[in-house]
Design an enzyme around this catalytic site. Structure first.
Site, short mmCIF file in Angstrom:
data_model
loop_
_atom_site.label_atom_id
_atom_site.label_comp_id
_atom_site.label_asym_id
_atom_site.label_seq_id
_atom_site.Cartn_x
_atom_site.Cartn_y
_atom_site.Cartn_z
N CYS A 16 -2.67 0.17 6.49
CA CYS A 16 -3.23 -0.08 7.82
C CYS A 16 -4.04 -1.36 7.71
CB CYS A 16 -4.11 1.09 8.25
SG CYS A 16 -4.92 0.85 9.85
N GLU A 65 1.40 -2.50 12.31
CA GLU A 65 2.17 -2.68 11.07
C GLU A 65 3.14 -3.82 11.31
OE1 GLU A 65 1.28 -1.40 8.47
OE2 GLU A 65 0.44 0.60 8.80
#
Length: 232
Positions: A2, A108
Site C-alpha cells: 500500500c 496500486e
C-alpha cells in the site's frame, strides 16, 4: 503493498463510522486539508484507543529504527502480518501500538505500455476503509526517537492479485475497535488481522489518471479518483 491512500473525510466522519454515539463536540475541528493522494513521509490520520476512549492524531507515514535514521535509510511503510507479531522489528508495536488508519481507499499500480498505471481501490458500499496499522507513537509521552506508522498488509487473493500481490488488512468497525484496543490480547489481535480482513468481493477498483504518480502535496484534488478508460 500500500503505497498511497486517500483520506478525504474529517476525523469526525471516520470516528462516527466506528462509534455512532460519539459526542460530536469532542471531535470538532482539528482537521487538515482533505487528502486525495497521500504519500509516505507525510502526516496521516490515525485512530487509537486509550483508557476506553477513541483518540486521533496525525503521525508521519513511515517508520525506521534510530540506527536506520542515523544511516538515513528509507522508512518502512508497510508491515507484513505474517511477520509483524513474531519478527523483532515490529513486535513491540504489535503489542503496544495497534492503530487504525482510516480512508476512502488506496492506490496500486500495474504496468501498461511500459508506464506505471495507477488504480484506485475502495469498498463497493459507500463506507470508509479501516486499515490495521502499527505505530511507535505514544500519547502524552515525551519521545526522543522518530515517530511513525506503518500499514499492515496481507497476501492479495483472487482478482485483486492482478493489481498487486499485497493489500492492506481492512477491517469492519467492530473488528477495528478490537484491533486497536490495548486490552485486546496480542493473540486475539493477530487472529483478527489474519482472518477478519474484508474479502476481495467487498472491493471495487478502476484505472485513474497517471497524474496520481506524482507524490506532491500540491497534487491533491478529487479528480485524481475519477475512473478513466483503458488505453488498451
Amino acid at each position: 503493498m500500500c503505497g498511497r491512500i486517500a483520506q478525504s473525510e474529517s476525523r469526525q466522519y471516520y470516528a462516527r463510522r466506528l462509534l455512532p454515539d460519539l459526542l460530536e463536540r469532542e471531535w470538532a475541528g482539528g482537521d487538515t486539508i482533505p487528502q486525495y493522494n497521500l504519500s509516505p513521509g507525510r502526516p496521516a490520520l490515525l485512530l487509537h484507543m486509550l483508557d476506553g476512549k477513541l483518540h486521533s492524531d496525525y503521525v508521519t507515514w513511515g517508520y525506521r529504527t534510530p540506527n536506520e535514521a542515523a544511516a538515513k535509510r528509507k522508512p518502512w511503510i508497510n508491515a507484513r502480518i505474517e511477520k509483524a507479531l513474531t519478527g523483532r522489528y515490529f513486535r513491540h508495536m504489535f503489542r503496544q501500538g495497534r492503530v487504525i488508519v482510516p480512508g476512502g481507499g488506496w492506490f496500486e499500480w500495474t504496468f501498461e505500455d511500459g508506464k506505471k498505471q495507477p488504480w484506485y481501490i475502495s469498498r463497493k458500499t459507500n463506507e470508509p476503509i479501516f486499515m490495521a496499522g502499527l505505530t511507535n507513537f505514544q500519547l502524552y509521552a515525551q519521545q526522543e526517537v522518530e515517530v511513525g506508522l506503518v500499514i499492515v498488509t496481507e497476501d492479495s487473493e483472487r482478482g485483486m492479485v492482478d493489481i498487486h500481490d499485497r493489500r492492506p488488512v481492512v477491517l469492519e468497525s467492530q473488528d477495528a475497535l478490537r484491533w486497536m484496543d490495548p486490552e485486546t490480547p496480542v493473540e486475539e489481535a493477530a487472529h483478527i488481522a489474519q482472518s477478519r480482513s474484508l474479502a476481495t468481493e467487498e472491493f471495487q477498483w478502476w484505472r485513474v489518471t497517471r497524474g496520481v504518480n506524482r507524490p506532491d502535496p500540491a497534487n491533491n484534488e478529487p479528480a485524481l479518483l475519477d475512473p478513466i478508460e483503458s488505453t488498451g
